[in-house]
Scaffold this motif. Structure first.
Motif, PDB file in Angstrom:
ATOM      1  N   VAL A 131       0.843  -1.198   0.000  1.00 15.71           N
ATOM      2  CA  VAL A 131       0.000   0.000   0.000  1.00 15.71           C
ATOM      3  C   VAL A 131       0.875   1.243   0.000  1.00 15.71           C
ATOM      4  O   VAL A 131       2.016   1.219   0.450  1.00 15.71           O
ATOM      5  CB  VAL A 131      -0.961   0.063   1.224  1.00 15.71           C
ATOM      6  N   GLN A 132       0.323   2.318  -0.531  1.00 19.87           N
ATOM      7  CA  GLN A 132       0.993   3.612  -0.568  1.00 19.87           C
ATOM      8  C   GLN A 132       0.086   4.635   0.106  1.00 19.87           C
ATOM      9  O   GLN A 132      -1.135   4.635  -0.123  1.00 19.87           O
ATOM     10  CB  GLN A 132       1.236   4.032  -2.022  1.00 19.87           C
ATOM     11  N   SER A 133       0.681   5.490   0.932  1.00 20.67           N
ATOM     12  CA  SER A 133      -0.112   6.470   1.680  1.00 20.67           C
ATOM     13  C   SER A 133      -0.148   7.803   0.944  1.00 20.67           C
ATOM     14  O   SER A 133       0.894   8.342   0.562  1.00 20.67           O
ATOM     15  CB  SER A 133       0.494   6.663   3.071  1.00 20.67           C
ATOM     16  N   HIS A 134      -1.354   8.307   0.743  1.00 24.21           N
ATOM     17  CA  HIS A 134      -1.529   9.571   0.006  1.00 24.21           C
ATOM     18  C   HIS A 134      -2.426  10.522   0.790  1.00 24.21           C
ATOM     19  O   HIS A 134      -3.380  10.076   1.433  1.00 24.21           O
ATOM     20  CB  HIS A 134      -2.206   9.319  -1.347  1.00 24.21           C
ATOM     21  N   PRO A 135      -2.166  11.841   0.659  1.00 27.55           N
ATOM     22  CA  PRO A 135      -3.103  12.807   1.244  1.00 27.55           C
ATOM     23  C   PRO A 135      -4.380  12.865   0.410  1.00 27.55           C
ATOM     24  O   PRO A 135      -4.321  12.855  -0.817  1.00 27.55           O
ATOM     25  CB  PRO A 135      -2.370  14.150   1.152  1.00 27.55           C
ATOM     26  N   LEU A 136      -5.524  12.914   1.087  1.00 21.77           N
ATOM     27  CA  LEU A 136      -6.823  13.103   0.422  1.00 21.77           C
ATOM     28  C   LEU A 136      -7.527  14.243   1.148  1.00 21.77           C
ATOM     29  O   LEU A 136      -7.609  14.248   2.368  1.00 21.77           O
ATOM     30  CB  LEU A 136      -7.657  11.827   0.510  1.00 21.77           C
ATOM     31  N   GLN A 137      -8.008  15.213   0.370  1.00 25.05           N
ATOM     32  CA  GLN A 137      -8.588  16.408   0.977  1.00 25.05           C
ATOM     33  C   GLN A 137     -10.103  16.447   0.833  1.00 25.05           C
ATOM     34  O   GLN A 137     -10.669  15.847  -0.067  1.00 25.05           O
ATOM     35  CB  GLN A 137      -8.021  17.652   0.304  1.00 25.05           C
TER      36      GLN A 137
ATOM     37  N   VAL B 284      -3.560   3.349  -0.176  1.00 22.77           N
ATOM     38  CA  VAL B 284      -4.112   2.912  -1.454  1.00 22.77           C
ATOM     39  C   VAL B 284      -3.417   1.625  -1.884  1.00 22.77           C
ATOM     40  O   VAL B 284      -2.193   1.528  -1.848  1.00 22.77           O
ATOM     41  CB  VAL B 284      -3.900   4.017  -2.509  1.00 22.77           C
ATOM     42  N   SER B 285      -4.211   0.637  -2.294  1.00 23.11           N
ATOM     43  CA  SER B 285      -3.640  -0.643  -2.726  1.00 23.11           C
ATOM     44  C   SER B 285      -3.608  -0.703  -4.250  1.00 23.11           C
ATOM     45  O   SER B 285      -4.296   0.066  -4.918  1.00 23.11           O
ATOM     46  CB  SER B 285      -4.478  -1.800  -2.167  1.00 23.11           C
ATOM     47  N   PRO B 286      -2.834  -1.637  -4.815  1.00 22.17           N
ATOM     48  CA  PRO B 286      -2.683  -1.670  -6.279  1.00 22.17           C
ATOM     49  C   PRO B 286      -3.980  -1.929  -7.046  1.00 22.17           C
ATOM     50  O   PRO B 286      -4.110  -1.473  -8.170  1.00 22.17           O
ATOM     51  CB  PRO B 286      -1.691  -2.816  -6.513  1.00 22.17           C
ATOM     52  N   ASP B 287      -4.950  -2.660  -6.470  1.00 22.43           N
ATOM     53  CA  ASP B 287      -6.189  -2.923  -7.207  1.00 22.43           C
ATOM     54  C   ASP B 287      -7.368  -2.132  -6.652  1.00 22.43           C
ATOM     55  O   ASP B 287      -8.523  -2.430  -6.956  1.00 22.43           O
ATOM     56  CB  ASP B 287      -6.503  -4.427  -7.260  1.00 22.43           C
ATOM     57  N   ALA B 288      -7.079  -1.110  -5.833  1.00 23.77           N
ATOM     58  CA  ALA B 288      -8.118  -0.249  -5.266  1.00 23.77           C
ATOM     59  C   ALA B 288      -9.119  -1.043  -4.419  1.00 23.77           C
ATOM     60  O   ALA B 288     -10.265  -0.639  -4.271  1.00 23.77           O
ATOM     61  CB  ALA B 288      -8.845   0.555  -6.353  1.00 23.77           C
TER      62      ALA B 288
END
Ligand SMILES: Cc1cc2nc3c(=O)[nH]c(=O)nc-3n(C[C@H](O)[C@H](O)[C@H](O)COP(=O)(O)OP(=O)(O)OC[C@H]3O[C@@H](n4cnc5c(N)ncnc54)[C@H](O)[C@@H]3O)c2cc1C
Ligand SMILES: [Zn+2]
Lengths: 406, 98
Positions: free
Chosen positions: A244-250, A332-336
């Protein structure tokens, strides 16, 4: 369940005990998922010697930051199963928990702006119906009947060519959901411990036997991670790598307005989603920032694009003021699709990768995760969402239904 | 919005670039020998550190070239950027002028 009186203040809703030195189960993260897991561990499995450890305050992570959209119109059978199970639980939870969290089934429109969107939407409606999920395809004039303030003219940059509609979808008041679950879990004996950060894991060979925290060492028969944006940094400390990759979501809200917006509208193509909260704020979200981040803030150009899309779709919003913007960190995972199940480390379980869309799954995620922790085996609902799928190739590709929007 | 320095064009706004994820992920040397787990590692698993991260960016509205950036994922500070044929730079000294 339509009263608008607010439930009692959270201070009265649970004890704030000191952590004990040992529990049958320790859950990391008191977001909606951690709390639902504790609730169902106690209720469905009679496991009440449980602690939920939260580094900040109860439900102050993504649980407090999301745009509260609840729906189950996902494409694949595995997703339809778990999200629809969640929706059915949502429909009975206010009564079961005896707490009015303003669950409002006002429906969701997912707009189509291109021929490909139309085809994807129609396909998803058909898939949903086969899975017993309520779904309809609406032409632009029908869309306008559901949401009269929506601009369905053919003269916008990306005209509305139609929409999927799920009437049973809706919104709920997120922090009240958390408090409702917390109160019941607490009543059944679960210790909810705030200001308690898990900093490492106690291991006996390949087995987790507890956690290290800023408030001391806590032994545990099983440890469940429900730490959303921080799942990979935590799992790594236990020797488990997560894809998983961590992303900001607003997200943002306007000041209060009289009721103008009767449903929920989402658009993956122009990238905005909007509902009107019970008090009257317009609640809006957009896509994640492209880069990885843990800063709980995001880039301004994402908000600019989302505003441009919102004003074109809803001309009446043009003079609304933005009151507040904020960010959460999503994994976020590779297959959402989420990852929920066992790990290569014995007694360590993980519930993560819900990305931008895990609020709607809260009760089902808790239900399935509690089952997995209690029995050591996945529940049929979460078996397909195992970590192993990235090696077997049995991915559940929900980019179309989850995408960055959700 | 981030201010990112393209090695060829200089400092530009984030909106000029496209993000490409983790840098320095080499294609497997002997692809035919890989197990499913090793393929999964290569295709799906990336680092996700809290702190300095070497990542790829492409200058889409400028020179259209890929390059690497060392960026802190907590402060969002862009520490340095460098060409693909250059090694990952050592981190600037703590407390130094970054
Ligand atoms: C802006 C935004 C909008 C969204 N909109 C929607 C939506 O409309 N619909 C939808 O379905 N989903 C939405 N989501 C996604 C949803 O919020 C998440 O998928 C979901 O909340 C994740 O599960 P959770 O509630 O347990 O996470 P969280 O509430 O984030 O819980 C994780 C908890 O773990 C704690 N924690 C982390 N590390 C540690 C540690 N080391 N020790 C102790 N505690 C720790 C955190 O402090 C946090 O409280 C949105 C998210 C964001 C950010
Ligand atoms: Zn350039």
């Amino acid at each position: 369940m339509t009263s608008t009186a607010l439930p009692e203040h959270p201070d009265w809703l649970w004890r704030n005990p000191e952590p004990r030195s040992s529990y049958d189960v320790v859950i990391v993260g008191a977001g909606g998922h951690g709390l639902a897991t504790a609730y169902y561990l106690a209720k469905n499995h009679g496991i009440t010697n449980v602690a939920v450890l939260e580094k900040g305050w109860l439900a102050g992570g993504n649980m407090a930051r999301n745009t509260t959209i609840i729906r189950s119109n996902y494409l694949w059978d595995e997703s339809a199963a778990i999200y629809e199970y969640a929706l059915k639980l949502w429909e009975r939870l206010p009564e079961e928990l005896d707490y009015d969290f303003l669950f409002s089934q006002r429906g969701v429109l997912n707009l189509a702006h291109t021929l490909q969107d139309v085809r994807e939407g129609v396909r998803r409606v058909n898939a949903n119906r086969l899975n017993g999920v309520d779904a309809e395809w609406l032409e632009p004039d029908q869309v306008a009947k559901v949401c009269p303030i929506l601009n369905v003219s053919s003269r916008t940059r990306y005209p509305v060519l139609g929409a999927t509609f799920q009437p049973r979808a809706g919104i709920a008041k997120h922090d009240h959901v958390a408090w409702a679950l917390a109160r019941r879990a607490d009543e059944m004996g679960v210790d909810l411990i705030q200001g308690c950060e898990v900093t490492g894991f106690l291991k006996d060979g390949d087995r987790v036997v507890g956690v290290d925290t800023n408030r001391g060492r806590i032994h545990a028969g099983g440890v469940g991670l429900a730490a959303a944006g921080h799942s990979s940094v935590l799992a790594e400390r236990a020797g488990v790598r997560l894809p998983v990759q961590s992303h900001p979501l607003q997200a943002l809200v306007s000041e209060l307005h009289e009721p103008v917006h009767p449903t929920v509208v989402m658009s993956n193509h122009v990238h905005v989603y909007v509902s009107q909260a019970h008090k009257g704020e317009l609640v809006m979200g957009a896509g994640v920032d492209a880069y990885n981040g843990y800063g709980q803030r995001g880039s301004f150009h994402v908000i600019e694009q989302q505003m441009a899309a919102a004003v074109e779709l809803f001309p009446v919003f043009a003079r609304a003021h933005v009151l507040r913007t904020w960010g959460g960190i999503v994994d976020v995972s590779p297959d959402a699709s989420p990852i929920i199940g066992t790990t290569p480390v014995e007694n360590l379980y993980v519930n993560c990768g819900w990305g931008t869309g895990g609020f709607k799954a809260t009760p089902a995620a808790g239900w399935a995760f509690a089952h997995t922790i209690a029995t050591g085996e996945p529940h049929p609902l979460n078996a397909p969402f195992a970590l192993e799928r990235f090696a077997t190739g049995a991915l559940i590709d929900e980019h179309g239904a989850a995408a960055v929007a959700h | 919005m981030l201010l990112i320095t393209c090695p060829w064009c200089g400092p530009r706004d984030e909106t000029e670039y496209h993000y490409g994820g983790q840098a320095h992920v080499p294609y497997p040397e002997n692809p035919a020998d890989l197990t499913d787990e090793q393929w999964a590692e290569y295709v799906f698993y990336r680092d996700n550190p809290k702190g300095p991260f070497a990542e790829r960016w492409m200058h889409g509205t400028g020179c259209r070239r890929w390059f690497n950036v060392l960026r802190d994922t907590v402060s969002y500070e862009v520490l340095t950027s460098y060409r693909l044929d250059e090694p990952r730079p050592a981190l600037p000294q703590a407390g130094g002028n970054r």
